[in-house]
Design a protein around this motif. Sequence first.
Motif, PDB file in Angstrom:
ATOM      1  N   LYS A  21       0.803  -1.036  -0.108  1.00 60.71           N
ATOM      2  CA  LYS A  21      -0.086  -0.229   0.136  1.00 60.71           C
ATOM      3  C   LYS A  21       1.082   1.547  -0.118  1.00 60.71           C
ATOM      4  O   LYS A  21       1.548   1.006   0.138  1.00 60.71           O
ATOM      5  N   GLU A  22       0.618   2.158  -0.857  1.00 60.86           N
ATOM      6  CA  GLU A  22       1.572   3.750  -0.852  1.00 60.86           C
ATOM      7  C   GLU A  22       1.164   3.785   0.619  1.00 60.86           C
ATOM      8  O   GLU A  22       0.747   4.080   1.745  1.00 60.86           O
ATOM      9  N   GLY A  23       2.736   3.793   0.811  1.00 58.87           N
ATOM     10  CA  GLY A  23       3.045   5.090   1.503  1.00 58.87           C
ATOM     11  C   GLY A  23       3.174   4.086   3.361  1.00 58.87           C
ATOM     12  O   GLY A  23       3.526   4.096   4.735  1.00 58.87           O
ATOM     13  N   ASP A  24       3.858   2.303   2.972  1.00 58.87           N
ATOM     14  CA  ASP A  24       3.423   1.283   4.250  1.00 58.87           C
ATOM     15  C   ASP A  24       4.335   1.423   4.715  1.00 58.87           C
ATOM     16  O   ASP A  24       4.940   0.563   5.838  1.00 58.87           O
ATOM     17  N   GLY A  25       5.440   2.203   4.429  1.00 61.65           N
ATOM     18  CA  GLY A  25       7.368   1.186   4.688  1.00 61.65           C
ATOM     19  C   GLY A  25       8.087   0.300   4.440  1.00 61.65           C
ATOM     20  O   GLY A  25       9.330  -0.039   5.403  1.00 61.65           O
ATOM     21  N   LEU A  26       7.016  -0.396   4.029  1.00 60.55           N
ATOM     22  CA  LEU A  26       8.084  -1.271   2.732  1.00 60.55           C
ATOM     23  C   LEU A  26       9.467  -1.256   2.412  1.00 60.55           C
ATOM     24  O   LEU A  26       9.209  -0.046   1.520  1.00 60.55           O
ATOM     25  N   PRO A  27      10.299  -2.260   2.486  1.00 61.51           N
ATOM     26  CA  PRO A  27      11.204  -1.865   1.587  1.00 61.51           C
ATOM     27  C   PRO A  27      11.404  -2.099  -0.279  1.00 61.51           C
ATOM     28  O   PRO A  27      10.451  -2.806  -0.352  1.00 61.51           O
ATOM     29  N   LYS A  28      12.111  -1.284  -0.905  1.00 60.68           N
ATOM     30  CA  LYS A  28      11.294  -1.038  -2.293  1.00 60.68           C
ATOM     31  C   LYS A  28      11.450  -2.799  -2.697  1.00 60.68           C
ATOM     32  O   LYS A  28      12.372  -3.274  -2.344  1.00 60.68           O
ATOM     33  N   GLY A  29      10.490  -3.274  -3.910  1.00 53.54           N
ATOM     34  CA  GLY A  29      11.080  -4.570  -4.132  1.00 53.54           C
ATOM     35  C   GLY A  29       9.530  -5.601  -3.810  1.00 53.54           C
ATOM     36  O   GLY A  29      10.139  -6.500  -4.064  1.00 53.54           O
ATOM     37  N   ALA A  30       9.999  -5.194  -2.386  1.00 50.80           N
ATOM     38  CA  ALA A  30       9.136  -5.420  -1.771  1.00 50.80           C
ATOM     39  C   ALA A  30       7.573  -5.921  -1.905  1.00 50.80           C
ATOM     40  O   ALA A  30       6.895  -5.306  -2.422  1.00 50.80           O
ATOM     41  N   THR A  31       7.188  -7.234  -2.350  1.00 50.92           N
ATOM     42  CA  THR A  31       6.010  -7.515  -2.425  1.00 50.92           C
ATOM     43  C   THR A  31       4.671  -7.704  -1.361  1.00 50.92           C
ATOM     44  O   THR A  31       3.252  -7.847  -0.899  1.00 50.92           O
ATOM     45  N   HIS A 102       8.419  -8.027  14.457  1.00 47.16           N
ATOM     46  CA  HIS A 102       9.833  -8.745  13.646  1.00 47.16           C
ATOM     47  C   HIS A 102       8.829  -8.435  12.555  1.00 47.16           C
ATOM     48  O   HIS A 102       7.217  -8.618  12.749  1.00 47.16           O
ATOM     49  N   MET A 103       9.584  -7.774  11.751  1.00 46.59           N
ATOM     50  CA  MET A 103       9.015  -8.051  10.539  1.00 46.59           C
ATOM     51  C   MET A 103       9.434  -8.800   8.925  1.00 46.59           C
ATOM     52  O   MET A 103      10.985  -8.887   9.091  1.00 46.59           O
ATOM     53  N   THR A 104       9.440  -9.461   8.176  1.00 50.40           N
ATOM     54  CA  THR A 104       9.880 -10.393   7.139  1.00 50.40           C
ATOM     55  C   THR A 104       9.312  -9.863   5.833  1.00 50.40           C
ATOM     56  O   THR A 104       8.400  -9.894   5.872  1.00 50.40           O
ATOM     57  N   PRO A 105      10.326  -9.342   5.130  1.00 52.95           N
ATOM     58  CA  PRO A 105       9.463  -8.486   4.091  1.00 52.95           C
ATOM     59  C   PRO A 105       9.787  -9.561   2.893  1.00 52.95           C
ATOM     60  O   PRO A 105       9.982 -10.319   3.135  1.00 52.95           O
ATOM     61  N   PHE A 106       8.768  -9.432   2.229  1.00 51.57           N
ATOM     62  CA  PHE A 106       8.361 -10.689   1.088  1.00 51.57           C
ATOM     63  C   PHE A 106       8.816 -10.124  -0.261  1.00 51.57           C
ATOM     64  O   PHE A 106       8.745  -9.139  -0.818  1.00 51.57           O
ATOM     65  N   PHE A 107       9.385 -10.984  -0.893  1.00 50.21           N
ATOM     66  CA  PHE A 107      10.142 -10.103  -2.268  1.00 50.21           C
ATOM     67  C   PHE A 107       9.414 -10.934  -3.387  1.00 50.21           C
ATOM     68  O   PHE A 107       9.791 -12.477  -3.410  1.00 50.21           O
ATOM     69  N   GLY A 108       9.056 -10.743  -4.607  1.00 45.48           N
ATOM     70  CA  GLY A 108       8.898 -11.752  -5.776  1.00 45.48           C
ATOM     71  C   GLY A 108       7.714 -12.540  -4.862  1.00 45.48           C
ATOM     72  O   GLY A 108       6.603 -12.108  -5.337  1.00 45.48           O
ATOM     73  N   ASP A 109       7.444 -13.906  -5.297  1.00 44.66           N
ATOM     74  CA  ASP A 109       5.898 -14.532  -5.357  1.00 44.66           C
ATOM     75  C   ASP A 109       6.081 -15.552  -3.941  1.00 44.66           C
ATOM     76  O   ASP A 109       5.777 -16.130  -3.879  1.00 44.66           O
ATOM     77  N   GLN A 111       5.453 -14.493  -0.973  1.00 47.11           N
ATOM     78  CA  GLN A 111       4.223 -14.082  -0.231  1.00 47.11           C
ATOM     79  C   GLN A 111       3.189 -14.864  -0.576  1.00 47.11           C
ATOM     80  O   GLN A 111       2.675 -15.254   0.476  1.00 47.11           O
ATOM     81  N   SER A 112       3.107 -15.809  -1.413  1.00 45.96           N
ATOM     82  CA  SER A 112       1.773 -17.134  -1.769  1.00 45.96           C
ATOM     83  C   SER A 112       2.365 -17.912  -0.961  1.00 45.96           C
ATOM     84  O   SER A 112       1.854 -18.862  -0.619  1.00 45.96           O
ATOM     85  N   THR A 113       3.536 -18.279  -0.669  1.00 44.06           N
ATOM     86  CA  THR A 113       4.198 -19.423   0.073  1.00 44.06           C
ATOM     87  C   THR A 113       4.356 -19.519   1.330  1.00 44.06           C
ATOM     88  O   THR A 113       4.746 -20.529   2.006  1.00 44.06           O
ATOM     89  N   VAL A 114       4.806 -18.053   2.186  1.00 38.63           N
ATOM     90  CA  VAL A 114       4.763 -18.154   3.248  1.00 38.63           C
ATOM     91  C   VAL A 114       3.433 -18.539   4.222  1.00 38.63           C
ATOM     92  O   VAL A 114       2.492 -17.573   3.475  1.00 38.63           O
ATOM     93  N   LEU A 115       2.903 -18.706   5.583  1.00 42.20           N
ATOM     94  CA  LEU A 115       2.169 -18.565   6.119  1.00 42.20           C
ATOM     95  C   LEU A 115       1.289 -19.706   5.719  1.00 42.20           C
ATOM     96  O   LEU A 115       0.717 -20.379   5.159  1.00 42.20           O
TER      97      LEU A 115
END
Length: 115
Positions: A21-31, A102-109, A111-115
Amino acid sequence: MEKKKISRQQVYTLVVQIGRKEGDGLPKGATGAALMIFASGIDEAEAVRETVAILKQADTAPLDVTGYGTLAEREAEGHEIDDEERALMQRALEENSVIVAHMTPFFGDEQSTVL
């Protein structure tokens, strides 16, 4: 002399998956990201509602919440809980708050495989 009010609050461990989401503070490239959160509540449903509301106010996009229970429930399941986690849980209880541990950013695909 005042009697101390007995609290029915407990602390719940939650993992929240968030999208972009715009302004979410996640790293560039994170999904998106996974957030491990300690949240206080009378029950887990209240802890989830409060957590989602706060995350939305913080300009994030919560997608999914998985509850792992209270400290006692996690210990009964055999989870190893270190002193830092215990301290954050105690803080969440004392402050009646939601703490992102704790925060773990997702990159690429991922997001669909974690949790």
